[in-house]
Design a protein around this motif. Structure first.
Motif, PDB file in Angstrom:
ATOM      1  N   TYR A 196      -2.916   2.287  -4.041  1.00 53.39           N
ATOM      2  CA  TYR A 196      -3.211   3.315  -3.042  1.00 53.39           C
ATOM      3  C   TYR A 196      -4.673   3.238  -2.614  1.00 53.39           C
ATOM      4  O   TYR A 196      -5.118   4.016  -1.769  1.00 53.39           O
ATOM      5  N   ARG A 197      -5.418   2.296  -3.212  1.00 53.16           N
ATOM      6  CA  ARG A 197      -6.836   2.136  -2.896  1.00 53.16           C
ATOM      7  C   ARG A 197      -7.043   0.922  -1.989  1.00 53.16           C
ATOM      8  O   ARG A 197      -6.123   0.162  -1.721  1.00 53.16           O
ATOM      9  N   ASP A 198      -8.270   0.730  -1.545  1.00 54.05           N
ATOM     10  CA  ASP A 198      -8.610  -0.424  -0.723  1.00 54.05           C
ATOM     11  C   ASP A 198      -8.934  -1.599  -1.636  1.00 54.05           C
ATOM     12  O   ASP A 198     -10.028  -1.668  -2.216  1.00 54.05           O
ATOM     13  N   ARG A 199      -7.999  -2.525  -1.778  1.00 51.40           N
ATOM     14  CA  ARG A 199      -8.212  -3.720  -2.597  1.00 51.40           C
ATOM     15  C   ARG A 199      -8.399  -4.953  -1.714  1.00 51.40           C
ATOM     16  O   ARG A 199      -8.179  -6.086  -2.149  1.00 51.40           O
ATOM     17  N   SER A 200      -8.824  -4.746  -0.476  1.00 50.72           N
ATOM     18  CA  SER A 200      -8.918  -5.865   0.464  1.00 50.72           C
ATOM     19  C   SER A 200      -9.923  -6.921   0.017  1.00 50.72           C
ATOM     20  O   SER A 200      -9.736  -8.111   0.291  1.00 50.72           O
TER      21      SER A 200
ATOM     22  N   GLN B 120       0.838  -1.185   0.000  1.00 48.95           N
ATOM     23  CA  GLN B 120       0.000   0.000   0.000  1.00 48.95           C
ATOM     24  C   GLN B 120       0.881   1.245   0.000  1.00 48.95           C
ATOM     25  O   GLN B 120       1.799   1.364   0.819  1.00 48.95           O
ATOM     26  N   ILE B 121       0.620   2.156  -0.920  1.00 48.35           N
ATOM     27  CA  ILE B 121       1.374   3.404  -0.990  1.00 48.35           C
ATOM     28  C   ILE B 121       0.394   4.556  -1.157  1.00 48.35           C
ATOM     29  O   ILE B 121      -0.803   4.348  -1.412  1.00 48.35           O
ATOM     30  N   ASN B 122       0.873   5.785  -1.040  1.00 48.46           N
ATOM     31  CA  ASN B 122      -0.015   6.938  -1.187  1.00 48.46           C
ATOM     32  C   ASN B 122      -0.158   7.292  -2.674  1.00 48.46           C
ATOM     33  O   ASN B 122       0.607   6.809  -3.518  1.00 48.46           O
ATOM     34  N   PRO B 123      -1.129   8.125  -3.016  1.00 50.52           N
ATOM     35  CA  PRO B 123      -1.352   8.435  -4.441  1.00 50.52           C
ATOM     36  C   PRO B 123      -0.139   9.025  -5.139  1.00 50.52           C
ATOM     37  O   PRO B 123       0.125   8.712  -6.304  1.00 50.52           O
TER      38      PRO B 123
END
Length: 432
Positions: free
Chosen positions: A356-360, A301-304
């Motif tokens: 950077y999105r929620d791909r959970s 996970q990273i920021n935009p």
């Protein structure tokens, strides 16, 4: 023979230690000093500094540590001047190791790179530094050996040492059995760096909670690298600050810091071995997941802004080394990130999510499938077993030691180290 090692990450510390042990098995007179960590020290290297305690990520943090690393650079330079080692061996960790390479070359010392930095994946312009400061590279991956050779870097392919290290590990089989008993196990691997744990805790937590909701009886076992990472994970994922438990609790039965979640320290190999499947951040641990043939989902996970940066600099399709090995290496014109809905998604052995999105939800879907469908999990395990067999990496550390010893002998017979001309100190910072 006196060798100087420089390794900054825990994985690099392990690789350096394995190489030194093999070198000393070839020649008991080999001596070593340099920068590394506890494993390199145990292998007989006199450490000038434990670099594994100071790993940094991203430019902002690296900039804050500039003075610290400049002082280390000056210590390395003084050691090269006073002790004149026969060779300098760098292991990954390119930011600081470029400095070490430059200091060594100013004193005429041969510089070797073992487990070279993966500049082919994101910083290909840095091959100029390899040509300028590295006398010989010992590549661990077949496609990277070809890549370096084609760009004018003398390179020998020796294979990756990870399989040798894992085969030699003394597993606590009683602990493995205790964890594995009583139903399916999801092992979570949140990384060995503070920044990794902080960045990925939320997405890993959401994914594993989705799995717990869908698979009754699944147990979540977390392999924390250090005790503080357990508290950091819980605080970041839930907003609560749990009290730290005793060290012995983390290392023995684990600590249930969240309902249904048990945290451990110093048990990563056992927890991977006991797992039904795994959820991990991207990193060298993917090789251990391959070795143990564990179906796994990889996340990062990273920021935009960081996502935008990686889109500009990434030159490979996958962020997971095992997927590169499974899907043909570097020659791929399609650099779009892994997508489970893509026609070629099944070419990746580990579903991976750099986002950077929620791909959970997507991530949990793979894990739920493996946990609920034994046939689906067995197919994934067979693919991993086939890839592991194809790589044939057993004995890589010994091959590397023999190749390094031969290279040192060649350089010793052709040249002697020289001091910098005109009293130059070489204390400036490196540039691209």
């Amino acid at each position: 023979m006196l060798l100087f090692f420089s390794a900054g990450e825990p994985s690099g510390d392990q690789h350096a230690a394995e190489l030194l042990r093999e070198l000393r098995a070839l020649d008991g007179r080999v001596r070593a000093a340099g920068f590394g960590g506890p494993r390199l020290r145990e292998a007989g290297c006199g450490l000038l500094e434990d670099l594994t305690q100071h790993a940094v990520m991203w430019f902002r943090r690296a900039g804050g540590a500039l003075l610290y690393y400049r002082n280390l650079y000056l210590r390395a330079e003084a050691y090269f001047r006073d002790s004149r080692p026969d060779a300098v061996i760098l292991i990954d960790y390119p930011g600081f190791n470029w400095w070490v390479a430059r200091a060594a070359k100013e004193y005429g010392l041969p510089v070797f790179y073992y487990v070279p930095p993966q500049i082919w994946s994101w910083a290909r312009w840095r091959v100029k530094k390899m040509r300028r400061w590295i006398d010989h590279t010992f590549a661990c991956l077949p496609f990277e050996a070809t890549w370096f050779q084609e760009r004018g870097c003398p390179t020998t392919y020796v294979g990756h040492p990870s399989f040798d290290e894992l085969a030699r590990h003394a597993y606590d089989e009683a602990f493995v059995r205790r964890v594995a008993e009583g139903g399916p196990v999801l092992t979570v691997l949140p990384g060995s760096r503070d920044q990794e744990v902080d960045a990925n805790a939320v997405i890993l937590y959401r994914c594993a909670e989705r799995v717990r909701d869908a698979v009754p009886g699944v147990r979540v076992e977390v392999a924390a690298f250090r005790e503080r990472h357990a508290a950091q994970f819980v605080a970041r994922a839930t907003g609560r600050n749990p009290p730290l438990a005793e060290s012995a609790d983390f290392q023995n039965g684990g600590v249930e810091a969240l309902p249904g979640w048990r945290f451990h320290v110093g048990r990563t190999p056992e927890l991977i071995r006991a797992a039904t499947c795994c959820l991990s951040v991207s990193g060298s641990v993917s090789l251990e997941l391959l070795y143990q043939e564990k179906p796994s989902v990889i996340a990062y996970q990273i920021n935009p802004f960081a996502f935008w940066v990686q889109n500009r600099f990434r030159r490979v399709k996958y962020i997971t080394l095992v997927n590169l090995l499974a899907d043909g290496g570097l020659e791929d014109s399609d650099l779009r990130l892994y997508d489970p809905r893509s026609p070629r998604a099944d070419r990746a052995v580990f579903p991976e999510y750099l986002t950077y999105r929620d791909r959970s939800a997507d991530m949990a879907g793979h894990l739920i499938g493996w946990l609920k469908e034994p046939d689906q999990r067995a197919r994934a395990e067979r693919r991993l077993a086939e890839l592991k067999r194809e790589l044939d990496w057993q004995g890589a550390a010994g091959r590397a030691a023999r190749a390094v010893a031969q290279a040192v002998d060649r350089f010793r017979s052709h040249a002697r180290p020289q001091a910098p001309a005109d009293g130059a100190t070489g204390s400036g910072l490196l540039s691209d």
